[in-house]
Design an enzyme around this catalytic site. Structure first.
Site, PDB file in Angstrom:
ATOM      1  N   TRP A  89       0.897  -1.304  -0.088  1.00 30.75           N
ATOM      2  CA  TRP A  89       0.096  -0.075  -0.112  1.00 30.75           C
ATOM      3  C   TRP A  89       0.987   1.296   0.029  1.00 30.75           C
ATOM      4  O   TRP A  89       0.374   2.331  -0.445  1.00 30.75           O
ATOM      5  CB  TRP A  89      -1.052   0.118   0.994  1.00 30.75           C
ATOM      6  CG  TRP A  89      -1.986  -1.292   0.989  1.00 30.75           C
ATOM      7  CD1 TRP A  89      -2.367  -2.052   1.851  1.00 30.75           C
ATOM      8  CD2 TRP A  89      -2.534  -1.574  -0.235  1.00 30.75           C
ATOM      9  NE1 TRP A  89      -3.343  -3.039   1.685  1.00 30.75           N
ATOM     10  CE2 TRP A  89      -3.352  -2.734   0.103  1.00 30.75           C
ATOM     11  CE3 TRP A  89      -2.598  -1.208  -1.557  1.00 30.75           C
ATOM     12  CZ2 TRP A  89      -4.189  -3.480  -0.955  1.00 30.75           C
ATOM     13  CZ3 TRP A  89      -3.544  -1.839  -2.322  1.00 30.75           C
ATOM     14  CH2 TRP A  89      -4.161  -2.936  -2.239  1.00 30.75           C
ATOM     15  N   ASP A 135     -10.863  -6.885  12.246  1.00 23.45           N
ATOM     16  CA  ASP A 135      -9.852  -7.918  11.934  1.00 23.45           C
ATOM     17  C   ASP A 135     -10.050  -8.774  13.088  1.00 23.45           C
ATOM     18  O   ASP A 135     -10.540  -8.659  14.309  1.00 23.45           O
ATOM     19  CB  ASP A 135      -8.645  -7.817  11.658  1.00 23.45           C
ATOM     20  CG  ASP A 135      -7.960  -8.500  10.619  1.00 23.45           C
ATOM     21  OD1 ASP A 135      -7.800  -9.846  10.858  1.00 23.45           O
ATOM     22  OD2 ASP A 135      -7.525  -8.216   9.618  1.00 23.45           O
ATOM     23  N   ASP A 161     -14.759 -11.638  13.773  1.00 27.11           N
ATOM     24  CA  ASP A 161     -14.762 -12.634  12.830  1.00 27.11           C
ATOM     25  C   ASP A 161     -15.774 -12.180  11.844  1.00 27.11           C
ATOM     26  O   ASP A 161     -16.989 -12.293  12.061  1.00 27.11           O
ATOM     27  CB  ASP A 161     -14.809 -14.033  13.352  1.00 27.11           C
ATOM     28  CG  ASP A 161     -14.808 -14.930  12.331  1.00 27.11           C
ATOM     29  OD1 ASP A 161     -15.379 -14.984  11.049  1.00 27.11           O
ATOM     30  OD2 ASP A 161     -14.011 -16.130  12.484  1.00 27.11           O
ATOM     31  N   PHE A 162     -15.388 -11.931  10.432  1.00 22.57           N
ATOM     32  CA  PHE A 162     -16.550 -11.533   9.770  1.00 22.57           C
ATOM     33  C   PHE A 162     -17.461 -12.299   9.208  1.00 22.57           C
ATOM     34  O   PHE A 162     -18.508 -12.038   8.540  1.00 22.57           O
ATOM     35  CB  PHE A 162     -16.049 -10.358   8.460  1.00 22.57           C
ATOM     36  CG  PHE A 162     -14.546 -11.001   7.826  1.00 22.57           C
ATOM     37  CD1 PHE A 162     -14.540 -12.205   7.167  1.00 22.57           C
ATOM     38  CD2 PHE A 162     -13.531 -10.061   7.371  1.00 22.57           C
ATOM     39  CE1 PHE A 162     -13.690 -12.896   6.253  1.00 22.57           C
ATOM     40  CE2 PHE A 162     -12.828 -10.550   6.626  1.00 22.57           C
ATOM     41  CZ  PHE A 162     -12.489 -11.828   6.081  1.00 22.57           C
ATOM     42  N   HIS A 180     -10.387 -12.605  -2.788  1.00 25.49           N
ATOM     43  CA  HIS A 180      -9.472 -13.283  -3.419  1.00 25.49           C
ATOM     44  C   HIS A 180      -9.009 -14.455  -2.479  1.00 25.49           C
ATOM     45  O   HIS A 180      -8.553 -15.541  -3.254  1.00 25.49           O
ATOM     46  CB  HIS A 180      -8.377 -12.650  -4.209  1.00 25.49           C
ATOM     47  CG  HIS A 180      -7.235 -12.202  -3.125  1.00 25.49           C
ATOM     48  ND1 HIS A 180      -6.235 -11.674  -3.542  1.00 25.49           N
ATOM     49  CD2 HIS A 180      -7.303 -12.157  -1.916  1.00 25.49           C
ATOM     50  CE1 HIS A 180      -5.441 -11.388  -2.638  1.00 25.49           C
ATOM     51  NE2 HIS A 180      -6.069 -11.639  -1.559  1.00 25.49           N
ATOM     52  N   ASP A 181      -9.212 -14.567  -1.301  1.00 26.08           N
ATOM     53  CA  ASP A 181      -8.973 -15.580  -0.390  1.00 26.08           C
ATOM     54  C   ASP A 181     -10.100 -16.770  -0.352  1.00 26.08           C
ATOM     55  O   ASP A 181      -9.738 -17.814   0.313  1.00 26.08           O
ATOM     56  CB  ASP A 181      -8.940 -15.064   1.022  1.00 26.08           C
ATOM     57  CG  ASP A 181      -7.691 -14.279   1.281  1.00 26.08           C
ATOM     58  OD1 ASP A 181      -6.594 -14.096   0.600  1.00 26.08           O
ATOM     59  OD2 ASP A 181      -7.770 -13.326   2.153  1.00 26.08           O
ATOM     60  N   GLN A 231      -1.968 -21.138  -1.663  1.00 25.63           N
ATOM     61  CA  GLN A 231      -1.965 -20.722  -0.282  1.00 25.63           C
ATOM     62  C   GLN A 231      -3.492 -20.307   0.450  1.00 25.63           C
ATOM     63  O   GLN A 231      -3.434 -20.352   1.506  1.00 25.63           O
ATOM     64  CB  GLN A 231      -1.097 -19.404  -0.185  1.00 25.63           C
ATOM     65  CG  GLN A 231      -0.620 -19.300   1.188  1.00 25.63           C
ATOM     66  CD  GLN A 231      -0.140 -17.975   1.741  1.00 25.63           C
ATOM     67  OE1 GLN A 231      -0.564 -17.008   0.937  1.00 25.63           O
ATOM     68  NE2 GLN A 231       0.532 -17.717   2.700  1.00 25.63           N
TER      69      GLN A 231
HETATM   70  C1  LIG Z   1      -5.081 -10.951   2.240  1.00 26.32           C
HETATM   71  S1  LIG Z   1      -5.176 -10.197   3.647  1.00 26.32           S
HETATM   72  C2  LIG Z   1      -5.868  -8.536   3.262  1.00 26.32           C
HETATM   73  C3  LIG Z   1      -5.405  -7.706   4.313  1.00 26.32           C
HETATM   74  C4  LIG Z   1      -5.828  -6.113   4.034  1.00 26.32           C
HETATM   75  N1  LIG Z   1      -7.083  -5.782   3.557  1.00 26.32           N
HETATM   76  C5  LIG Z   1      -4.847  -5.674   2.753  1.00 26.32           C
HETATM   77  O1  LIG Z   1      -5.324  -5.754   1.757  1.00 26.32           O
HETATM   78  O2  LIG Z   1      -3.558  -5.286   3.251  1.00 26.32           O
HETATM   79  C6  LIG Z   1      -6.906 -10.845   4.553  1.00 26.32           C
HETATM   80  C7  LIG Z   1      -7.075 -10.321   5.807  1.00 26.32           C
HETATM   81  O3  LIG Z   1      -8.397 -10.963   6.365  1.00 26.32           O
HETATM   82  C8  LIG Z   1      -8.349 -11.063   7.546  1.00 26.32           C
HETATM   83  N2  LIG Z   1      -9.377 -12.010   7.929  1.00 26.32           N
HETATM   84  C9  LIG Z   1      -9.295 -13.420   7.434  1.00 26.32           C
HETATM   85  N3  LIG Z   1     -10.517 -13.945   8.037  1.00 26.32           N
HETATM   86  C10 LIG Z   1     -11.201 -13.269   8.987  1.00 26.32           C
HETATM   87  C11 LIG Z   1     -12.254 -13.288   9.576  1.00 26.32           C
HETATM   88  N4  LIG Z   1     -13.005 -14.499   9.577  1.00 26.32           N
HETATM   89  N5  LIG Z   1     -12.737 -12.312  10.057  1.00 26.32           N
HETATM   90  C12 LIG Z   1     -12.011 -11.036  10.206  1.00 26.32           C
HETATM   91  N6  LIG Z   1     -10.822 -10.669   9.382  1.00 26.32           N
HETATM   92  C13 LIG Z   1     -10.317 -11.990   8.663  1.00 26.32           C
HETATM   93  C14 LIG Z   1      -6.880 -11.620   8.032  1.00 26.32           C
HETATM   94  O4  LIG Z   1      -6.405 -11.467   9.151  1.00 26.32           O
HETATM   95  C15 LIG Z   1      -6.372 -10.571   6.944  1.00 26.32           C
HETATM   96  O5  LIG Z   1      -5.931  -9.466   7.522  1.00 26.32           O
END
Ligand SMILES: C[S@@+](CC[C@H](N)C(=O)[O-])C[C@H]1O[C@@H](n2cnc3c(N)ncnc32)[C@H](O)[C@@H]1O
Length: 270
Positions: A89, A135, A161-162, A180-181, A231
């Site tokens: 970023w 987060d 936890d979203f 994308h995850d 991943q």
């Molecule tokens: C790929 S990272 C992206 C981080 C950030 N948005 C960026 O673009 O730099 C995914 C983020 O989602 C968060 N995350 C994953 N599962 C989650 C959940 N169930 N609830 C809240 N946050 C979550 C992770 O901790 C991480 O910070």
């Protein structure tokens, strides 16, 4: 020294800019994470392609039933991942937050906001807004310890936890590198939750590396999609795929802005 000639070596301008640790545009942490973690998953690329799933078990001996449990398998790994997320970023952040005029949105939640680098970019561009980084609790703890200080006025945290917890109401939700995850069905589940909590007139900003409609590129997005395969549970998508997910969740007025850099922006409103 050879035949009394002196050879002097120094960094090129580009190496100074992107490879030195002290540069504000440093990709040092990104390269470190790629070599110490990501590349170990890429060792099993053929298995990943054959099985269509990530390779945490083969690469690190951990189950990926809980995806971020595997990604954050130690505090050291978690910090290293967060530094990776943080670094990009400094290069692309301004482009994605300025891709649209976000000034009408005052209460912003950055879902999965991680280290807070994008939240900080958002506040610089729109000083009138308040950004909350949502987060997982241990990520929030690490973010407070290493990335966001008291001086970062306008930034706050929300632990949750979203998928499991209710989302707070907001004008705008930023989902940067979140969908994308995840699979289409989990992405739709999350977007539907966001839609339900979003204020009328509010919106969602997706920040992702968009693939061309015929999948022919960009090369970075294609490579990132393979990163996702080895991943995560997701993949990079095309604009039409994000539009279909947003529409199914209830969002309308979907607009796309290509930034010309790695990450693009999609804004949809309720
Ligand atoms: C790929 S990272 C992206 C981080 C950030 N948005 C960026 O673009 O730099 C995914 C983020 O989602 C968060 N995350 C994953 N599962 C989650 C959940 N169930 N609830 C809240 N946050 C979550 C992770 O901790 C991480 O910070």
């Amino acid at each position: 020294l050879k035949n009394n000639e002196i050879f002097l070596y120094s960094n090129t301008e580009m190496a100074m800019m992107y490879l030195t640790k002290c540069s504000p545009r440093s990709l040092y942490h990104s390269i470190l994470y790629s070599s110490s973690t990501l590349y170990l998953c890429w060792n099993y690329l053929t298995d990943a392609v054959r099985e269509g799933r990530n390779q945490h078990e083969r690469a690190f001996g951990v189950s990926s039933g809980d995806l971020f449990g595997a990604v954050y398998r130690s505090d050291e790994e978690m910090l290293s991942f967060m530094q990776l997320m943080n670094s990009i970023w400094n290069i692309c952040g301004e482009d994605v937050v300025m891709a649209f005029d976000l000034s009408p949105f005052k209460t912003i939640y950055d879902l999965g906001g991680c280290s807070g680098a994008l939240a900080r970019r958002c506040l610089t561009a729109y000083p009138g807004c308040c950004v909350t980084i949502f987060d997982l609790p241990k990520v929030v703890r690490m973010s407070r310890e290493h990335f966001i200080s008291q001086e970062d006025e306008g930034i706050s945290f929300f632990e949750g936890d979203f998928f499991r917890d209710p989302l707070p109401e907001a004008d705008l939700y930023i989902l940067a590198r979140i969908l994308h995850d995840w699979t289409d069905s989990r992405s739709l589940e999350l977007l539907t939750k966001v839609y339900q909590r979003c204020k009328t007139g509010g919106g969602v900003l997706l920040v992702e590396a968009l693939l061309h409609e015929d999948n022919s590129g960009p090369l970075t997005a294609q490579l990132y999609s393979l990163n996702m395969l080895v991943q995560t549970e997701g993949r990079e998508r095309k604009t039409s795929e994000y539009a279909a997910l947003l529409t199914a969740a209830g969002f309308a007025h979907i607009q796309v802005r290509r930034t010309g850099k790695i990450y693009d922006a999609i804004l949809a409103t309720k």
